[in-house]
Design an enzyme around this catalytic site. Sequence first.
Site, PDB file in Angstrom:
ATOM      1  N   ALA A  18     -66.579  67.450  97.595  1.00  0.00           N
ATOM      2  CA  ALA A  18     -67.597  68.318  96.987  1.00  0.00           C
ATOM      3  C   ALA A  18     -67.858  69.584  97.793  1.00  0.00           C
ATOM      4  O   ALA A  18     -68.404  70.554  97.273  1.00  0.00           O
ATOM      5  CB  ALA A  18     -68.892  67.548  96.805  1.00  0.00           C
ATOM      6  N   ARG A  23     -65.678  77.017 106.724  1.00  0.00           N
ATOM      7  CA  ARG A  23     -64.802  77.515 107.786  1.00  0.00           C
ATOM      8  C   ARG A  23     -63.475  78.059 107.273  1.00  0.00           C
ATOM      9  O   ARG A  23     -62.734  78.690 108.003  1.00  0.00           O
ATOM     10  CB  ARG A  23     -64.567  76.387 108.816  1.00  0.00           C
ATOM     11  CG  ARG A  23     -65.801  76.066 109.629  1.00  0.00           C
ATOM     12  CD  ARG A  23     -65.676  74.721 110.339  1.00  0.00           C
ATOM     13  NE  ARG A  23     -65.928  73.588 109.434  1.00  0.00           N
ATOM     14  CZ  ARG A  23     -65.891  72.312 109.803  1.00  0.00           C
ATOM     15  NH1 ARG A  23     -65.589  71.991 111.042  1.00  0.00           N
ATOM     16  NH2 ARG A  23     -66.143  71.354 108.921  1.00  0.00           N
ATOM     17  N   GLY A  90     -74.425  66.327 102.825  1.00  0.00           N
ATOM     18  CA  GLY A  90     -73.718  65.543 103.834  1.00  0.00           C
ATOM     19  C   GLY A  90     -72.833  64.467 103.222  1.00  0.00           C
ATOM     20  O   GLY A  90     -72.961  64.129 102.045  1.00  0.00           O
ATOM     21  N   ARG A 350     -34.539  82.686  85.565  1.00  0.00           N
ATOM     22  CA  ARG A 350     -35.909  82.210  85.316  1.00  0.00           C
ATOM     23  C   ARG A 350     -36.052  81.749  83.876  1.00  0.00           C
ATOM     24  O   ARG A 350     -35.148  81.946  83.059  1.00  0.00           O
ATOM     25  CB  ARG A 350     -36.910  83.334  85.611  1.00  0.00           C
ATOM     26  CG  ARG A 350     -36.732  84.529  84.704  1.00  0.00           C
ATOM     27  CD  ARG A 350     -37.597  85.703  85.132  1.00  0.00           C
ATOM     28  NE  ARG A 350     -37.322  86.863  84.302  1.00  0.00           N
ATOM     29  CZ  ARG A 350     -38.038  87.216  83.236  1.00  0.00           C
ATOM     30  NH1 ARG A 350     -39.073  86.491  82.852  1.00  0.00           N
ATOM     31  NH2 ARG A 350     -37.714  88.279  82.531  1.00  0.00           N
ATOM     32  N   TYR A 383     -28.777  92.350  82.359  1.00  0.00           N
ATOM     33  CA  TYR A 383     -29.935  91.560  81.932  1.00  0.00           C
ATOM     34  C   TYR A 383     -29.589  90.791  80.671  1.00  0.00           C
ATOM     35  O   TYR A 383     -29.279  91.384  79.633  1.00  0.00           O
ATOM     36  CB  TYR A 383     -31.156  92.453  81.666  1.00  0.00           C
ATOM     37  CG  TYR A 383     -32.288  91.667  81.047  1.00  0.00           C
ATOM     38  CD1 TYR A 383     -32.833  90.568  81.710  1.00  0.00           C
ATOM     39  CD2 TYR A 383     -32.776  91.975  79.780  1.00  0.00           C
ATOM     40  CE1 TYR A 383     -33.843  89.808  81.135  1.00  0.00           C
ATOM     41  CE2 TYR A 383     -33.793  91.220  79.198  1.00  0.00           C
ATOM     42  CZ  TYR A 383     -34.312  90.134  79.880  1.00  0.00           C
ATOM     43  OH  TYR A 383     -35.307  89.375  79.316  1.00  0.00           O
ATOM     44  N   TYR A 404     -36.548  92.893  73.240  1.00  0.00           N
ATOM     45  CA  TYR A 404     -37.988  93.068  72.989  1.00  0.00           C
ATOM     46  C   TYR A 404     -38.210  94.341  72.196  1.00  0.00           C
ATOM     47  O   TYR A 404     -37.774  95.429  72.610  1.00  0.00           O
ATOM     48  CB  TYR A 404     -38.699  93.143  74.348  1.00  0.00           C
ATOM     49  CG  TYR A 404     -40.200  93.169  74.275  1.00  0.00           C
ATOM     50  CD1 TYR A 404     -40.893  92.254  73.498  1.00  0.00           C
ATOM     51  CD2 TYR A 404     -40.931  94.096  75.022  1.00  0.00           C
ATOM     52  CE1 TYR A 404     -42.279  92.275  73.449  1.00  0.00           C
ATOM     53  CE2 TYR A 404     -42.310  94.113  74.991  1.00  0.00           C
ATOM     54  CZ  TYR A 404     -42.990  93.206  74.206  1.00  0.00           C
ATOM     55  OH  TYR A 404     -44.359  93.222  74.152  1.00  0.00           O
ATOM     56  N   ALA A 440     -16.832 100.087  76.070  1.00  0.00           N
ATOM     57  CA  ALA A 440     -17.789 100.515  77.090  1.00  0.00           C
ATOM     58  C   ALA A 440     -18.825 101.430  76.442  1.00  0.00           C
ATOM     59  O   ALA A 440     -18.498 102.279  75.614  1.00  0.00           O
ATOM     60  CB  ALA A 440     -17.058 101.244  78.204  1.00  0.00           C
TER      61      ALA A 440
HETATM   62  C1  UD1 Z   1     -66.105  64.584 109.027  1.00  0.00           C
HETATM   63  C2  UD1 Z   1     -66.806  63.452 109.797  1.00  0.00           C
HETATM   64  C3  UD1 Z   1     -66.268  63.439 111.222  1.00  0.00           C
HETATM   65  C4  UD1 Z   1     -64.762  63.276 111.194  1.00  0.00           C
HETATM   66  C5  UD1 Z   1     -64.086  64.321 110.325  1.00  0.00           C
HETATM   67  C6  UD1 Z   1     -62.610  63.979 110.115  1.00  0.00           C
HETATM   68  C7  UD1 Z   1     -69.060  63.271 108.856  1.00  0.00           C
HETATM   69  C8  UD1 Z   1     -70.498  63.568 109.047  1.00  0.00           C
HETATM   70  N1  UD1 Z   1     -68.233  63.675 109.816  1.00  0.00           N
HETATM   71  O1  UD1 Z   1     -66.474  65.803 109.649  1.00  0.00           O
HETATM   72  O2  UD1 Z   1     -66.838  62.363 111.952  1.00  0.00           O
HETATM   73  O3  UD1 Z   1     -64.253  63.346 112.530  1.00  0.00           O
HETATM   74  O4  UD1 Z   1     -64.702  64.373 109.017  1.00  0.00           O
HETATM   75  O5  UD1 Z   1     -61.925  64.955 109.392  1.00  0.00           O
HETATM   76  O6  UD1 Z   1     -68.699  62.645 107.889  1.00  0.00           O
HETATM   77  N2  UD1 Z   1     -68.184  66.607 101.646  1.00  0.00           N
HETATM   78  C9  UD1 Z   1     -68.803  66.343 100.446  1.00  0.00           C
HETATM   79  N3  UD1 Z   1     -70.148  66.498 100.359  1.00  0.00           N
HETATM   80  C10 UD1 Z   1     -70.905  66.890 101.412  1.00  0.00           C
HETATM   81  C11 UD1 Z   1     -70.252  67.156 102.640  1.00  0.00           C
HETATM   82  C12 UD1 Z   1     -68.894  66.996 102.729  1.00  0.00           C
HETATM   83  O7  UD1 Z   1     -68.167  65.972  99.468  1.00  0.00           O
HETATM   84  O8  UD1 Z   1     -72.128  67.007 101.239  1.00  0.00           O
HETATM   85  C13 UD1 Z   1     -66.721  66.435 101.723  1.00  0.00           C
HETATM   86  C14 UD1 Z   1     -65.989  67.712 102.065  1.00  0.00           C
HETATM   87  O9  UD1 Z   1     -65.643  68.418 100.883  1.00  0.00           O
HETATM   88  C15 UD1 Z   1     -64.767  67.210 102.810  1.00  0.00           C
HETATM   89  C16 UD1 Z   1     -65.228  65.891 103.422  1.00  0.00           C
HETATM   90  O10 UD1 Z   1     -66.418  65.539 102.759  1.00  0.00           O
HETATM   91  O11 UD1 Z   1     -63.687  66.958 101.928  1.00  0.00           O
HETATM   92  C17 UD1 Z   1     -65.499  66.020 104.929  1.00  0.00           C
HETATM   93  O12 UD1 Z   1     -66.488  67.041 105.120  1.00  0.00           O
HETATM   94  P1  UD1 Z   1     -66.386  68.077 106.310  1.00  0.00           P
HETATM   95  O13 UD1 Z   1     -67.520  69.013 106.196  1.00  0.00           O
HETATM   96  O14 UD1 Z   1     -65.029  68.616 106.421  1.00  0.00           O
HETATM   97  O15 UD1 Z   1     -66.691  67.094 107.539  1.00  0.00           O
HETATM   98  P2  UD1 Z   1     -66.162  67.269 109.025  1.00  0.00           P
HETATM   99  O16 UD1 Z   1     -67.043  68.223 109.731  1.00  0.00           O
HETATM  100  O17 UD1 Z   1     -64.718  67.533 109.036  1.00  0.00           O
HETATM  101 MG    MG Z   2     -63.360  68.105 107.625  1.00  0.00          MG
END
Ligand code: UD1
Ligand code: MG
Length: 478
Positions: A18, A23, A90, A350, A383, A404, A440
């Site tokens: 989600a 980054r 989270g 293609r 072509y 065309y 030709a």
């Molecule tokens: C996460 C782990 C970390 C681990 C790392 C490995 C947590 C808190 N931390 O950190 O311990 O070492 O992955 O790659 O889990 N996502 C959601 N909803 C949210 C937040 C995130 O769906 O609210 C999804 C992101 O799209 C992603 C995945 O969860 O695909 C991981 O999220 P990301 O923010 O990359 O976590 P990391 O900081 O990498």
């Molecule tokens: Mg990650």
Amino acid sequence: MENFSNEQPNIDVLILAAGLGTRMRSNLAKVLHKLDNRPLINHVCRAATALAPRKVYVIIGHQGEDVENAVLEELDETHAKFVWQKEQLGTGHAVNCAREFLEEEDSTLLVLSGDVPMIRAETLAALVRQHHTHRGRGAACTLLTVRLEDPTGYGRIVRDEAGLFNRIVEQKDTSEEERLIKEINAGIYCFNTQKLFAALARVQNDNAQGEYYLTDVPALLRQEDEDVSLYQHSDSREVSGVNNRVELADLERTLCRRTISRLMLDYGITFIDPKNTYVSESAGIGRDTVIYPNVTIEGRTEIGDGCTIRSGTRITDSRIGRAVEILDNCVIVNSEISNNCTVGPFAHLRGNAKMEESAKVGNFVELKKTILGRDSKASHLTYLGDATVGEKTNIGAGTITCNYDGKNKHSTNIGNNVKIGSDTMLVAPVKVGDNSVTGAGSVVTEDVPPDTLVAGVPAKIKKNFKDAEKDNSQGKAV
Ligand code: UD1
Ligand code: MG
């Protein structure tokens, strides 16, 4: 509820996808960024489906519809369930969004991250196996961990004095001492589904990021004397997460090297310069084919035995037969080239172009949605679009199918044993019969019957070869 049967528990999969991925500094959701030309999430789905789960739950949010469409390229609708996480609070909150579907399930839940794309099905199977067999009764949670020389950015695994799991600390919450821990959480877990959701209800967001961390669940389970087992994996590249574009590029290179090594060692393909060659994981190449530097082979391309592919060529989603020679700087997309053909240099095929056996396409020739028959040749500056060319026909230098009219595309049909003179314009729709010749510079606006010479602008019939033969035998000058 305990699983009393001797059968293995059901497996469900949940993929976290989600987040936006701040980054990445991108307008595109992170899991839609491509590795080997496929969205990251698709790699995760493919590995997960190898375990034959009942269902794959995908937590979607940012660009959720697009993520859904990407996933449906990999999974059929009956096996995928999409769950919206409207606000990204989270990873713990993300899993909790699927509570209504899962909390009462008697199953093992394999939780994966959409941004950890290199994970292999074999590794997931080993994780699940350990989860089910831990201490002879199975664990409440099993974490996939790995030791990294540079663990920066990952959650660290804190073990107790006995070496058993204690808790996970996120990078942003680490103490100086914890930052030295090299064992990290890969973001890949197995849970007893009911125990996971029971513990998840108690996760708080009192941490540096103010998020509900899934990574707090194992410690909560531990506090309740549940078994948390650690599956330490040796191949760290497999669990690398993609958090920025540098990591994405690193994985691209790693995956490509893995593919090329497999092709060299297991399938007998020669790469003159493996480091500067790109081959998709989905492509197949036959024995004793030789691939020169700076070649790109993409998608589900299949190449036969004993081919030569010279530098600067890109081949995408195409089928190439045996003993085909593709010279430098060709682009071949969605096309088919049969055995013993020669292509290029600087050719472009293609849109379902097809070369039949031993056909030849030379420099600066473009074929679009065209069939070039067996032993036929288009050697220079041509072509051919929406055309069918028969066998043993020669297409002279500079020939153009004028397909065309500004609104619609029209087809050109050229028979067997035809000689199209240099610089002929074939104004489609038009047919040139077997054994005919165009002079030709002809501009052919009307069908040319078989055995006929046409020339001029517009081209007029000059001679019928069959009549001429007859006249000849009767002693007339022609
Ligand atoms: C996460 C782990 C970390 C681990 C790392 C490995 C947590 C808190 N931390 O950190 O311990 O070492 O992955 O790659 O889990 N996502 C959601 N909803 C949210 C937040 C995130 O769906 O609210 C999804 C992101 O799209 C992603 C995945 O969860 O695909 C991981 O999220 P990301 O923010 O990359 O976590 P990391 O900081 O990498
Ligand atoms: Mg990650």
